[in-house]
Design a protein around this motif. Sequence first.
Motif, PDB file in Angstrom:
ATOM      1  N   ILE A 172       0.840  -1.211   0.000  1.00 52.94           N
ATOM      2  CA  ILE A 172       0.000   0.000   0.000  1.00 52.94           C
ATOM      3  C   ILE A 172       0.867   1.250   0.000  1.00 52.94           C
ATOM      4  O   ILE A 172       0.549   2.257  -0.654  1.00 52.94           O
ATOM      5  N   ALA A 173       1.986   1.206   0.718  1.00 56.44           N
ATOM      6  CA  ALA A 173       2.885   2.361   0.746  1.00 56.44           C
ATOM      7  C   ALA A 173       3.507   2.626  -0.619  1.00 56.44           C
ATOM      8  O   ALA A 173       3.795   3.784  -0.974  1.00 56.44           O
ATOM      9  N   LYS A 174       3.719   1.585  -1.410  1.00 56.67           N
ATOM     10  CA  LYS A 174       4.364   1.738  -2.717  1.00 56.67           C
ATOM     11  C   LYS A 174       3.401   2.233  -3.786  1.00 56.67           C
ATOM     12  O   LYS A 174       3.755   3.096  -4.601  1.00 56.67           O
ATOM     13  N   VAL A 175       2.186   1.690  -3.820  1.00 59.29           N
ATOM     14  CA  VAL A 175       1.272   2.016  -4.934  1.00 59.29           C
ATOM     15  C   VAL A 175      -0.051   2.617  -4.479  1.00 59.29           C
ATOM     16  O   VAL A 175      -0.828   3.089  -5.316  1.00 59.29           O
ATOM     17  N   GLY A 176      -0.341   2.607  -3.201  1.00 58.11           N
ATOM     18  CA  GLY A 176      -1.614   3.127  -2.715  1.00 58.11           C
ATOM     19  C   GLY A 176      -2.663   2.029  -2.595  1.00 58.11           C
ATOM     20  O   GLY A 176      -2.599   1.009  -3.305  1.00 58.11           O
ATOM     21  N   LEU A 177      -3.625   2.240  -1.723  1.00 57.14           N
ATOM     22  CA  LEU A 177      -4.639   1.222  -1.449  1.00 57.14           C
ATOM     23  C   LEU A 177      -5.517   0.943  -2.658  1.00 57.14           C
ATOM     24  O   LEU A 177      -5.806  -0.216  -2.978  1.00 57.14           O
ATOM     25  N   VAL A 178      -5.953   2.010  -3.359  1.00 59.13           N
ATOM     26  CA  VAL A 178      -6.875   1.833  -4.487  1.00 59.13           C
ATOM     27  C   VAL A 178      -6.219   1.015  -5.604  1.00 59.13           C
ATOM     28  O   VAL A 178      -6.809   0.063  -6.125  1.00 59.13           O
ATOM     29  N   LYS A 179      -4.997   1.365  -5.971  1.00 55.27           N
ATOM     30  CA  LYS A 179      -4.315   0.630  -7.042  1.00 55.27           C
ATOM     31  C   LYS A 179      -4.030  -0.797  -6.610  1.00 55.27           C
ATOM     32  O   LYS A 179      -4.157  -1.736  -7.422  1.00 55.27           O
ATOM     33  N   PHE A 180      -3.649  -0.995  -5.354  1.00 53.07           N
ATOM     34  CA  PHE A 180      -3.343  -2.336  -4.863  1.00 53.07           C
ATOM     35  C   PHE A 180      -4.566  -3.244  -4.967  1.00 53.07           C
ATOM     36  O   PHE A 180      -4.500  -4.360  -5.503  1.00 53.07           O
ATOM     37  N   VAL A 181      -5.697  -2.753  -4.500  1.00 56.96           N
ATOM     38  CA  VAL A 181      -6.924  -3.551  -4.529  1.00 56.96           C
ATOM     39  C   VAL A 181      -7.388  -3.760  -5.967  1.00 56.96           C
ATOM     40  O   VAL A 181      -7.801  -4.867  -6.350  1.00 56.96           O
ATOM     41  N   SER A 182      -7.339  -2.719  -6.782  1.00 59.04           N
ATOM     42  CA  SER A 182      -7.808  -2.850  -8.172  1.00 59.04           C
ATOM     43  C   SER A 182      -6.912  -3.791  -8.962  1.00 59.04           C
ATOM     44  O   SER A 182      -7.397  -4.568  -9.796  1.00 59.04           O
ATOM     45  N   ASP A 183      -5.589  -3.752  -8.713  1.00 62.77           N
ATOM     46  CA  ASP A 183      -4.687  -4.672  -9.399  1.00 62.77           C
ATOM     47  C   ASP A 183      -5.014  -6.121  -9.054  1.00 62.77           C
ATOM     48  O   ASP A 183      -5.039  -6.997  -9.940  1.00 62.77           O
ATOM     49  N   LEU A 184      -5.259  -6.397  -7.782  1.00 60.45           N
ATOM     50  CA  LEU A 184      -5.595  -7.760  -7.368  1.00 60.45           C
ATOM     51  C   LEU A 184      -6.908  -8.216  -7.990  1.00 60.45           C
ATOM     52  O   LEU A 184      -7.049  -9.377  -8.414  1.00 60.45           O
ATOM     53  N   PHE A 185      -7.882  -7.307  -8.045  1.00 63.43           N
ATOM     54  CA  PHE A 185      -9.179  -7.672  -8.629  1.00 63.43           C
ATOM     55  C   PHE A 185      -9.042  -7.980 -10.116  1.00 63.43           C
ATOM     56  O   PHE A 185      -9.523  -9.009 -10.597  1.00 63.43           O
ATOM     57  N   TRP A 186      -8.358  -7.098 -10.852  1.00 63.16           N
ATOM     58  CA  TRP A 186      -8.279  -7.275 -12.297  1.00 63.16           C
ATOM     59  C   TRP A 186      -7.415  -8.458 -12.690  1.00 63.16           C
ATOM     60  O   TRP A 186      -7.711  -9.138 -13.679  1.00 63.16           O
ATOM     61  N   VAL A 187      -6.345  -8.748 -11.930  1.00 64.06           N
ATOM     62  CA  VAL A 187      -5.530  -9.901 -12.281  1.00 64.06           C
ATOM     63  C   VAL A 187      -6.332 -11.188 -12.078  1.00 64.06           C
ATOM     64  O   VAL A 187      -6.206 -12.143 -12.851  1.00 64.06           O
ATOM     65  N   GLY A 188      -7.175 -11.206 -11.034  1.00 64.66           N
ATOM     66  CA  GLY A 188      -8.044 -12.363 -10.828  1.00 64.66           C
ATOM     67  C   GLY A 188      -9.085 -12.490 -11.918  1.00 64.66           C
ATOM     68  O   GLY A 188      -9.381 -13.597 -12.397  1.00 64.66           O
ATOM     69  N   MET A 189      -9.644 -11.364 -12.353  1.00 63.88           N
ATOM     70  CA  MET A 189     -10.655 -11.392 -13.406  1.00 63.88           C
ATOM     71  C   MET A 189     -10.055 -11.842 -14.730  1.00 63.88           C
ATOM     72  O   MET A 189     -10.628 -12.688 -15.445  1.00 63.88           O
ATOM     73  N   PHE A 190      -8.878 -11.323 -15.078  1.00 61.52           N
ATOM     74  CA  PHE A 190      -8.234 -11.739 -16.327  1.00 61.52           C
ATOM     75  C   PHE A 190      -7.829 -13.210 -16.272  1.00 61.52           C
ATOM     76  O   PHE A 190      -7.888 -13.906 -17.293  1.00 61.52           O
ATOM     77  N   TYR A 191      -7.417 -13.674 -15.109  1.00 63.85           N
ATOM     78  CA  TYR A 191      -7.061 -15.088 -14.983  1.00 63.85           C
ATOM     79  C   TYR A 191      -8.266 -15.975 -15.278  1.00 63.85           C
ATOM     80  O   TYR A 191      -8.168 -16.944 -16.051  1.00 63.85           O
ATOM     81  N   HIS A 192      -9.400 -15.657 -14.674  1.00 62.31           N
ATOM     82  CA  HIS A 192     -10.591 -16.482 -14.881  1.00 62.31           C
ATOM     83  C   HIS A 192     -11.081 -16.381 -16.318  1.00 62.31           C
ATOM     84  O   HIS A 192     -11.407 -17.407 -16.944  1.00 62.31           O
ATOM     85  N   LEU A 193     -11.128 -15.162 -16.860  1.00 60.27           N
ATOM     86  CA  LEU A 193     -11.671 -14.984 -18.202  1.00 60.27           C
ATOM     87  C   LEU A 193     -10.803 -15.663 -19.254  1.00 60.27           C
ATOM     88  O   LEU A 193     -11.325 -16.274 -20.191  1.00 60.27           O
ATOM     89  N   TYR A 194      -9.474 -15.581 -19.116  1.00 59.31           N
ATOM     90  CA  TYR A 194      -8.642 -16.205 -20.149  1.00 59.31           C
ATOM     91  C   TYR A 194      -8.756 -17.724 -20.101  1.00 59.31           C
ATOM     92  O   TYR A 194      -8.751 -18.385 -21.149  1.00 59.31           O
ATOM     93  N   ASN A 195      -8.899 -18.290 -18.903  1.00 60.38           N
ATOM     94  CA  ASN A 195      -9.098 -19.738 -18.817  1.00 60.38           C
ATOM     95  C   ASN A 195     -10.446 -20.151 -19.389  1.00 60.38           C
ATOM     96  O   ASN A 195     -10.558 -21.169 -20.086  1.00 60.38           O
ATOM     97  N   GLN A 196     -11.481 -19.351 -19.106  1.00 59.41           N
ATOM     98  CA  GLN A 196     -12.809 -19.693 -19.610  1.00 59.41           C
ATOM     99  C   GLN A 196     -12.877 -19.550 -21.125  1.00 59.41           C
ATOM    100  O   GLN A 196     -13.404 -20.429 -21.820  1.00 59.41           O
ATOM    101  N   VAL A 197     -12.327 -18.459 -21.662  1.00 54.85           N
ATOM    102  CA  VAL A 197     -12.342 -18.253 -23.108  1.00 54.85           C
ATOM    103  C   VAL A 197     -11.484 -19.318 -23.800  1.00 54.85           C
ATOM    104  O   VAL A 197     -11.817 -19.784 -24.895  1.00 54.85           O
ATOM    105  N   ALA A 198     -10.368 -19.711 -23.158  1.00 49.70           N
ATOM    106  CA  ALA A 198      -9.530 -20.767 -23.731  1.00 49.70           C
ATOM    107  C   ALA A 198     -10.319 -22.060 -23.869  1.00 49.70           C
ATOM    108  O   ALA A 198     -10.253 -22.745 -24.896  1.00 49.70           O
ATOM    109  N   THR A 199     -11.080 -22.397 -22.832  1.00 50.57           N
ATOM    110  CA  THR A 199     -11.905 -23.610 -22.881  1.00 50.57           C
ATOM    111  C   THR A 199     -12.940 -23.520 -23.997  1.00 50.57           C
ATOM    112  O   THR A 199     -13.111 -24.458 -24.780  1.00 50.57           O
ATOM    113  N   ASN A 200     -13.626 -22.374 -24.087  1.00 55.76           N
ATOM    114  CA  ASN A 200     -14.639 -22.204 -25.123  1.00 55.76           C
ATOM    115  C   ASN A 200     -14.033 -22.199 -26.522  1.00 55.76           C
ATOM    116  O   ASN A 200     -14.636 -22.702 -27.479  1.00 55.76           O
ATOM    117  N   THR A 201     -12.810 -21.655 -26.647  1.00 56.01           N
ATOM    118  CA  THR A 201     -12.142 -21.606 -27.945  1.00 56.01           C
ATOM    119  C   THR A 201     -11.758 -23.003 -28.412  1.00 56.01           C
ATOM    120  O   THR A 201     -12.013 -23.394 -29.557  1.00 56.01           O
TER     121      THR A 201
END
Length: 405
Positions: free
Chosen positions: A309-338
């Motif tokens: 949090i000291a390095k990047v701030g609370l908002v960026k830290f939380v948003s980075d964790l959320f988006w990396v999780g979302m991209f992880y799930h979506l790429y696996n799901q789209v890979a399966t569908n593809t």
Amino acid sequence: MESRVLSRATSLCSLPHLRKPPRDAASSPSLVAVKSVGSVVDGGNLIWGRQLRPELCSPALKKDAVLLWPCLAAASSPAEGDSAGEAKVAPVGFFEKYPALVTGFFFFTWYFLNVIFNILNKKIYNYFPYPYFVSVIHLFVGVAYCLVSWAVGLPKRAPIDSNLLKLLIPVAVCHALGHVTSNVSFAAVAVSFTHTIKALEPFFNAAASQFILGQSIPITLWLSLAPVVIGVSMASLTELSFNWTGFISAMISNISFTYRSIYSKKAMTDMDSTNIYAYISIIALIVCIPPAVIVEGPTLLKHGFNDAIAKVGLVKFVSDLFWVGMFYHLYNQVATNTLERVAPLTHAVGNVLKRVFVIGFSIIVFGNKISTQTGIGTAIAIAGVALYSFIKANMEEEKRQAKAA
């Protein structure tokens, strides 16, 4: 009665010209029971008591199985002329009209999401080097996404029983172990190096098939794996970011995903891939939480979260964790569908090209310096994977054609 009507209709298809039935005969519609589109095409040119165009009985129609809209004879009027008795052909949608374009879009989306995930994931590790916790976040966001999707009915949740659960648990455990060790490797070494090591996965798959499942692996497949082993060895010897933690973790990930493939074959069910992946994610999340708490919990509570949090701030830290999780799930799901949309050979080529894309973009984005020998070794390894995938896909296609014959 249905069989007699259909057989009579078939004989009518052979006539070059068919007269329009008298108006009195058409005043009361007769319903013909049809089980499927294939039954309509193969059965003849009578649907709901109406006469179809003779050309709709051609072999080309039987091959393409065009969907026909039912219409009632009683709904016709004299003003309609000759077209009154014709069945209407359903309009062809975009997905059916341009299948290659749609499949290409699926591949592009899969690659794009995978590249974004790898880049964002590595950036997080640069200021928050806790792969066990990040692995939990990946799965947690994916599970939350699945639960919301089930809640709105997109897709509808498939029921699960104790027998299916017993089959999915080994798959999920291997998925969890492979996922965590992959992230440990990503945190320890360059993304390009981890993906180079993971190019050895076909070698482990072949070894497991030969020595665990007892399947006979042709010598040509073994020979095609030689460049993979040689290329990875060359890349590892001169990789600037090499360390044993990253190397061993990537190797464990290969073994884990190999066993996941073995257990997945035993867990083949009629459930769709979206629901299967959702259940596997839920079980894998439960498996990943205890190691994360034990290994990284005390450090995270002491200074891990505060430092990030000291390095990047609370908002960026939380948003980075959320988006990396979302991209992880979506790429696996789209890979399966593809991969469900394409043939085995296209599947194999797609997987190889995906790894090339990820390695290339990671080098460009992070500016990783690689030696000439590392570059040559990586290229040899990728070429070996392509050769192995090509040979294996051809073998699977020959087996499929033999069974169909």
